[in-house]
Write an enzyme that holds these catalytic residues in place. Structure first.
Site: not given
Length: 321
Positions: A133, A267, A296
């Site tokens: 991320s 996502d 995610h």
């Protein structure tokens, strides 16, 4: 089958003056000694997403370490201040020296990781950076700012490296993070007084939609009832919305051969058209789209699956070592 206990070393340190939680998988605890003859040739270092609590990656680093035949250390370093320090340790080091301006901000978190490597890892050790991320944005920044780092590979999982505020989730979260985040502190403060068992029940309730939830995610999530910890998490997130705008295509181009991107299909932080666009801009890049429907926040329920995929992707690199 019963798993052999995996050597896992845990420490809380100050890095850039901020409390930092480090989990180290493998028998190597100190990689800074140049004279040590049995230093490994390679360190796998995990750069977390946000919340950047090391505990979320506990199962992931164990699975990765075992998948690598226990040959290389696998470490995860929390973001600065994304932890609940043990009693007797403050969130910020009590010192007159201000090591870093705004260590809890996005830029500070980049410098925090570079500083950690400088102080704790010998220059001779090659690195595989596995980022998740916002950790992917941090990793690209690290590679840009410290070209001397011996990065063998960077694996960027569900990379939030552009247009965060414009993503479906970003549109939802930006007003909350940038205008209303202080309103969240009071309920967290009140909840912090609850007994640990009640906190755990609340976490289980929040994660009830998952078929299988990683037990270490539940224990780690209890740290989110700490006001200092949640304040640092939300502050960093508010900066992400404002600062992660344009994709750094120059750094990607410069390091393309070292990068593996892994995008999700559903996502809402980096939607599929971000994948389509980067794939078009870098047709020679190793840019993959998840076919397994992983979320995610894969650490909540798919750590072992992700670790198995990564060890598979890196086989060629490791045989060449």
């Amino acid at each position: 089958g019963s798993e052999e206990p995996v050597p896992l070393h845990e420490e809380f340190i100050y890095c850039c003056g901020a409390a930092t939680h480090v989990l180290k998988c493998g028998p190597w605890k100190d990689l800074s000694k140049d004279e040590s003859k049995n230093l490994p040739r390679l360190l796998f270092m995990i750069i977390p997403g946000n919340p950047g609590l090391a505990g979320y990656y506990r199962t992931f680093i164990k699975a990765l370490y075992c998948g690598l035949n226990q040959q290389y250390p696998v470490w995860v370093v929390s973001h600065a201040g994304h932890c609940k320090p043990p009693s007797g340790m403050e969130m910020v080091e009590d010192t007159d020296i201000k090591e870093l301006e705004d260590v809890f901000g996005l830029n500070g978190q980049v410098e925090h990781k570079l500083n950690f490597l400088k102080k704790n890892v010998s220059k001779d050790i090659k690195l595989v950076l596995i980022a998740h991320s916002i950790g992917c944005y941090i990793t690209l920044e690290m590679m840009k700012r410290a070209s001397e780092l011996q990065v063998l590979r960077s694996v960027l999982l569900f990379p939030t490296i552009e247009r965060m505020a414009q993503s479906p989730q970003g549109k939802l979260m930006t007003p909350l993070l940038c205008k209303l985040r202080y309103a969240l502190y009071m309920p967290v403060f009140l909840l912090s007084f609850l007994p640990e068992g009640v906190k755990a029940s609340l976490v289980r309730f929040a994660l009830r939609g998952m078929k299988t939830c990683d037990e270490s995610s539940i224990t780690t999530s209890i740290n989110l009832f700490s006001v200092d910890c949640i304040a640092n998490i939300l502050y960093m997130a508010s900066q992400e919305m404002m600062k992660v705008v344009e994709r750094d295509s120059a750094t990607i181009k410069q390091n393309l051969k070292k990068l593996i991107f892994y995008y999700g299909t559903g996502d809402s932080w980096c939607p599929q058209h971000y994948y389509d666009e980067i794939k078009m801009d870098f047709p020679d890049g190793d840019i993959r789209l998840c076919e397994k429907g992983l979320r995610h926040a894969f650490v909540l329920d798919a750590s072992k699956e992700m670790a198995a995929m990564i060890t598979d992707w890196l086989q060629d690199d490791l045989t060449k070592l």
